[in-house]
Write a protein that holds these residues in place. Sequence first.
Motif, PDB file in Angstrom:
ATOM      1  N   CYS A   1       0.865  -1.252   0.123  1.00 18.93           N
ATOM      2  CA  CYS A   1      -0.027   0.147  -0.022  1.00 18.93           C
ATOM      3  C   CYS A   1       0.844   1.328  -0.079  1.00 18.93           C
ATOM      4  O   CYS A   1       0.368   2.425  -0.503  1.00 18.93           O
ATOM      5  CB  CYS A   1      -1.002   0.179   1.308  1.00 18.93           C
TER       6      CYS A   1
ATOM      7  N   ASP B   1       2.007   2.476   2.797  1.00 25.59           N
ATOM      8  CA  ASP B   1       2.010   3.111   4.013  1.00 25.59           C
ATOM      9  C   ASP B   1       3.234   2.807   4.877  1.00 25.59           C
ATOM     10  O   ASP B   1       3.966   1.853   4.951  1.00 25.59           O
ATOM     11  CB  ASP B   1       0.654   2.507   5.005  1.00 25.59           C
TER      12      ASP B   1
ATOM     13  N   CYS C   1      -3.132   5.449   4.810  1.00 25.56           N
ATOM     14  CA  CYS C   1      -4.592   5.414   4.739  1.00 25.56           C
ATOM     15  C   CYS C   1      -5.416   5.507   6.009  1.00 25.56           C
ATOM     16  O   CYS C   1      -4.635   5.636   7.224  1.00 25.56           O
ATOM     17  CB  CYS C   1      -4.988   4.025   3.903  1.00 25.56           C
TER      18      CYS C   1
ATOM     19  N   ARG D   1      -6.760  -6.069   4.312  1.00 22.46           N
ATOM     20  CA  ARG D   1      -6.513  -4.864   5.087  1.00 22.46           C
ATOM     21  C   ARG D   1      -6.074  -5.455   6.353  1.00 22.46           C
ATOM     22  O   ARG D   1      -5.881  -4.634   7.143  1.00 22.46           O
ATOM     23  CB  ARG D   1      -7.764  -4.254   5.246  1.00 22.46           C
TER      24      ARG D   1
ATOM     25  N   CYS E   1      -2.718  -3.819   6.880  1.00 24.70           N
ATOM     26  CA  CYS E   1      -2.919  -2.606   7.057  1.00 24.70           C
ATOM     27  C   CYS E   1      -3.379  -1.909   8.585  1.00 24.70           C
ATOM     28  O   CYS E   1      -2.714  -1.058   9.156  1.00 24.70           O
ATOM     29  CB  CYS E   1      -4.018  -1.776   6.101  1.00 24.70           C
TER      30      CYS E   1
HETATM   31 FE1  FES Z   1      -3.001   1.594   4.209  1.00 24.28          FE
HETATM   32 FE2  FES Z   1      -2.810  -0.901   3.385  1.00 24.28          FE
HETATM   33  S1  FES Z   1      -4.051   0.800   2.358  1.00 24.28           S
HETATM   34  S2  FES Z   1      -1.555   0.049   4.977  1.00 24.28           S
END
Ligand code: FES
Length: 145
Positions: free
Chosen positions: A38, A40, A63, A120, A123
């Motif tokens: 992602c 992040d 995110c 996710r 995430c």
């Molecule tokens: Fe934010 Fe996966 S979309 S860490």
Amino acid sequence: MTELRELYQEMILDHGKRPRNFRAQDDAESAAGHNPLCGDRVTVYVRTEDGVIRDVSFQGSGCAISTASASLMTEALSGKTVEEARALFRRFHELVAAEGDEQGLGKLEVFKGVRDFPMRVKCATLAWHTLCAALDHEKDLVTTE
Ligand code: FES
């Protein structure tokens, strides 16, 4: 969508937009984490005294889910022992991976919906993995892949 789900979503959006304890700490252990899928990134700072977490904070960009997870993590951990923090992470991981329930997780329960989106899970747990690295004094970048 049920009212409860809406409430959970609102809390995630609120913490995603206005993260709590979003700051660096000079005198704390820290570790950096990255989710390459992602993009992040998070740095977690934790200061302990006699096995008790006195202050935990983070910085990074990501995110709503990873930011809100880091924010709610910092709120949940203040005053906990290091062992309690690790146990809470185990329970949290079980919750989002659909291997456990929300009993005793307090506000962290808002991430229950993540179990419907297995992609996710990483995430939602990035900040927690990074926290563990900081507690273990690991200097390598934590990566979810
Ligand atoms: Fe934010 Fe996966 S979309 S860490």
